[in-house]
Design an enzyme around this catalytic site. Structure first.
Site, PDB file in Angstrom:
ATOM      1  N   GLY A  84       6.470  -1.924  14.593  1.00  0.00           N
ATOM      2  CA  GLY A  84       5.681  -0.941  13.850  1.00  0.00           C
ATOM      3  C   GLY A  84       4.648  -0.229  14.710  1.00  0.00           C
ATOM      4  O   GLY A  84       4.562   0.994  14.716  1.00  0.00           O
ATOM      5  N   GLU A 142       0.836  -1.204   0.000  1.00  0.00           N
ATOM      6  CA  GLU A 142       0.000   0.000   0.000  1.00  0.00           C
ATOM      7  C   GLU A 142       0.871   1.254   0.000  1.00  0.00           C
ATOM      8  O   GLU A 142       0.660   2.189  -0.776  1.00  0.00           O
ATOM      9  CB  GLU A 142      -0.907   0.026   1.246  1.00  0.00           C
ATOM     10  CG  GLU A 142      -1.968  -1.044   1.295  1.00  0.00           C
ATOM     11  CD  GLU A 142      -1.496  -2.317   1.996  1.00  0.00           C
ATOM     12  OE1 GLU A 142      -0.281  -2.589   2.000  1.00  0.00           O
ATOM     13  OE2 GLU A 142      -2.361  -3.052   2.501  1.00  0.00           O
ATOM     14  N   GLU A 181      -3.363  -6.421  17.105  1.00  0.00           N
ATOM     15  CA  GLU A 181      -2.253  -7.003  16.346  1.00  0.00           C
ATOM     16  C   GLU A 181      -1.231  -7.623  17.318  1.00  0.00           C
ATOM     17  O   GLU A 181      -0.508  -8.541  16.947  1.00  0.00           O
ATOM     18  CB  GLU A 181      -1.584  -5.939  15.448  1.00  0.00           C
ATOM     19  CG  GLU A 181      -0.830  -6.531  14.278  1.00  0.00           C
ATOM     20  CD  GLU A 181      -0.335  -5.500  13.269  1.00  0.00           C
ATOM     21  OE1 GLU A 181       0.648  -4.805  13.567  1.00  0.00           O
ATOM     22  OE2 GLU A 181      -0.911  -5.391  12.175  1.00  0.00           O
ATOM     23  N   LYS A 200      -1.854 -11.008   2.444  1.00  0.00           N
ATOM     24  CA  LYS A 200      -0.927 -10.299   1.549  1.00  0.00           C
ATOM     25  C   LYS A 200      -0.474 -11.231   0.436  1.00  0.00           C
ATOM     26  O   LYS A 200      -0.445 -10.862  -0.742  1.00  0.00           O
ATOM     27  CB  LYS A 200       0.336  -9.878   2.314  1.00  0.00           C
ATOM     28  CG  LYS A 200       0.190  -8.733   3.255  1.00  0.00           C
ATOM     29  CD  LYS A 200       1.590  -8.325   3.752  1.00  0.00           C
ATOM     30  CE  LYS A 200       1.535  -7.575   5.054  1.00  0.00           C
ATOM     31  NZ  LYS A 200       2.858  -7.327   5.633  1.00  0.00           N
TER      32      LYS A 200
HETATM   33  O1  F6P Z   1      -0.181  -4.675   9.335  1.00  0.00           O
HETATM   34  C1  F6P Z   1       1.044  -5.314   9.251  1.00  0.00           C
HETATM   35  C2  F6P Z   1       2.215  -4.384   9.432  1.00  0.00           C
HETATM   36  O2  F6P Z   1       3.372  -5.124   9.326  1.00  0.00           O
HETATM   37  C3  F6P Z   1       2.179  -3.609  10.747  1.00  0.00           C
HETATM   38  O3  F6P Z   1       2.668  -4.320  11.816  1.00  0.00           O
HETATM   39  C4  F6P Z   1       2.958  -2.404  10.402  1.00  0.00           C
HETATM   40  O4  F6P Z   1       2.747  -1.388  11.319  1.00  0.00           O
HETATM   41  C5  F6P Z   1       2.432  -2.098   9.021  1.00  0.00           C
HETATM   42  O5  F6P Z   1       2.236  -3.371   8.422  1.00  0.00           O
HETATM   43  C6  F6P Z   1       3.277  -1.224   8.157  1.00  0.00           C
HETATM   44  O6  F6P Z   1       4.554  -1.745   7.933  1.00  0.00           O
HETATM   45  P1  F6P Z   1       5.715  -0.850   7.356  1.00  0.00           P
HETATM   46  O7  F6P Z   1       6.013   0.243   8.325  1.00  0.00           O
HETATM   47  O8  F6P Z   1       6.886  -1.778   7.178  1.00  0.00           O
HETATM   48  O9  F6P Z   1       5.263  -0.282   6.033  1.00  0.00           O
END
Ligand code: F6P
Length: 538
Positions: free
Chosen positions: A266, A211, A352, A503
């Site tokens: 995260g 995304e 989560e 995913k």
């Molecule tokens: O939702 C899954 C996840 O891995 C979260 O734990 C994390 O905060 C988010 O995606 C975004 O990940 P990134 O900062 O690597 O883009």
């Protein structure tokens, strides 16, 4: 050993059967000092947990469970940097991010603060250049718009804090957050912005999240289309990531990259460089005030005995309802419009972290773990779902969050807000009996409908005012509460494997929707039908 096979757990099961029907009316009636005995104040927060369906013995047994599980030693393992995120082989050290810059934080004899401070200083320099107008865009104009592109922990925390502390923000800057892959999010957030006055912050720990990377590429295309020169990227993009290689591949120079470390999860990354948009919007000082609030709660959590430890108390009470009363969810009800995104933020932090069904020994848990978190700011919630809280068939423990002083003092708005805040908790706890209704001459046929049985538990969290400090303490309170529960449930709170399968499957479906691949045979009939429908209109 499985948590529910522990003798302390079995004692709680037995105790539950003895006290489950006790009414809060009776408990308060018997003990006029209950509120004083079941409240405490730390790190700028006041917690009243007296309106919970517990007696002294319940608390004693819950603390006994915590001790049996060696919670204190587990807290120390967390703070001292042991690799407690075992499935990813990582330490969990977000507390280092809010440690005072002049105080060493040693992990295995190495002070992590010089590295943390280096990034903080770089953030401060960049933030000051941007907010003072010294950072110029490609056409020589100062930056007016900051657009953070990220998702999950790289979005929810910054958005929530930006909304919460808007009153402290630089109103000359426009802050936007783009997270959803739905192009609508990007299109609507950029619709009224001028590219040459816009700075994008690409926030992604991995710099591979589909995304975020897709939104970042579309933002780059939007910018370059208007500015017409590839070299404009350098003046309009900053990366926040642990992945220098991917950042370089995207075309962002190392001097425009802010780093953090794999020991920052995260959803716990808000006070790392992931919070850079906040430093720009709120100013350097306010960002440090926020960090200081987090740190006060960190200290309280690490140093206080279990029975006067706020995150421990909240965590154990949550276990009490989740595992003994079989409550499926809890509601977070901030009586402050600025905290409108707080429940959404907590959903990721809690669900989560603790939405797991395999324990730390690799076995199925065999008992309930993480609850469903939901909520809305008061008083809006009162006119939406409180009916169910008061008279529905489900038990929903609630956390009411409020502030003594308003940020915006207009007329008696705040007094009305807080009168409702207090009244709702009272109504939930004590209800309204048949006798009371009869004394008000309520018609007999309406009596069953107008009765409030009460005995619906809640916690109250109050602070003097919504400030960067009190907000920091509040967030850290929940972070540590979640940790406590993860330990009790013997699960790994700091990984998130449950997000992977979706995913991976989306990765297989995407080329089919793009017309690059045929729909593979052997799909289940529902997936086949959905894809066929989508392709029909392609
Ligand atoms: O939702 C899954 C996840 O891995 C979260 O734990 C994390 O905060 C988010 O995606 C975004 O990940 P990134 O900062 O690597 O883009």
């Amino acid at each position: 050993m499985k948590t529910n096979e522990r003798v302390e757990w079995q004692k709680l099961t037995k105790h539950y059967l003895q006290i489950k029907d006790l009414h809060l009316r009776t408990l308060f009636g018997k003990n006029p000092d209950r509120a004083a005995q079941m409240s405490l104040e730390h790190a700028g927060l006041f917690l009243d947990y007296s309106k919970n369906r517990v007696v002294e013995e319940t608390l004693r047994l819950l603390f006994e469970l915590a001790r049996g599980i060696e919670l204190e030693a587990e807290i120390e393992r967390l703070f001292s940097g042991k690799r407690i995120n075992q499935t990813e082989n990582r330490s969990v050290l977000h507390m280092v991010l809010r440690n005072p810059p002049d105080k060493p934080y040693l992990v295995d004899g190495v002070d992590l603060m010089p590295e943390v401070n280096r990034v903080l200083v770089k953030m401060e320099q960049l933030a000051r250049r941007i907010s003072s107008g010294q950072w110029l865009g490609f056409t020589g104009k100062p930056i007016k718009n900051i657009v953070n592109i990220g998702i999950g922990g790289s979005d929810l925390g910054p958005v929530m804090v930006y909304e919460a502390l808007k009153a402290y923000s630089n109103r000359n800057l426009v802050l936007r957050y783009i997270s959803n892959i739905d192009a609508t999010h990007l299109a609507e957030q950029l619709i009224d912005l001028e590219p040459d006055e816009t700075l994008f912050l690409i926030a992604s720990k991995t710099f591979t999240t589909q995304e975020t990377m897709t939104n970042a590429s579309s933002a780059k295309a939007w910018l370059l289309k208007r500015l017409g020169d590839e070299s404009a990227t350098g003046r309009h993009f900053i990366a926040i990531s642990t992945n220098a290689e991917k950042v370089a591949a995207f075309g962002i120079e190392p001097e425009n990259m802010l780093i953090f470390w794999d020991w920052v999860g995260g959803r716990y990354s808000l006070t790392s460089a992931i919070g850079f948009s906040l430093m720009i919007a709120l100013g350097v000082e306010n960002f440090h005030r926020l960090r200081a609030g987090f740190h006060r709660m960190d200290q309280h959590f690490r140093q206080s005995p279990l029975d006067v430890n706020m995150p421990v108390i909240l965590g154990l009470l949550g276990v009490w309802y989740n595992n003994f009363f079989d409550a499926q969810s809890y509601a977070v009800l901030p009586y402050d419009q600025y905290l409108s995104r707080f429940p959404a933020y907590l959903q990721q932090c809690d669900m989560e972290s603790n939405g797991k069904s395999v324990d730390r020994d690799g076995n199925r848990v065999g008992y309930q773990t993480g609850p469903i978190v939901w909520g809305e700011p008061g008083t809006n919630g009162q006119h939406a779902f409180y009916q169910l809280l008061h008279q529905g068939t489900k038990l929903v423990p609630c956390d009411f969050i409020g502030f003594a002083k308003p940020v915006n003092a207009i007329g008696i708005h705040h007094e009305i807000l807080m009168a409702n805040f207090v009244a709702q908790q009272k109504a939930l706890a004590f209800g309204k009996s048949l006798q009371e209704l009869k004394s008000e001459n309520v018609a007999d046929n309406l009596l069953p409908y107008r009765t409030f049985e009460g005995n619906r538990p809640s916690n109250t969290i109050l602070a003097e005012k919504l400030t960067p400090e009190s907000l920091g303490s509040l967030i850290a309170l929940y972070e540590h509460k979640i940790f406590v529960q993860g330990i009790i449930w013997n699960i790994f709170s700091f990984d998130q494997w449950g997000v992977e399968l979706g995913k991976q499957l989306a990765g297989n479906i995407l080329p089919v929707l793009c017309g690059e691949q045929e729909l593979a045979a052997g799909q289940d009939s529902s997936t086949h039908a959905l894809i066929t429908y989508l392709l029909k209109f392609h």
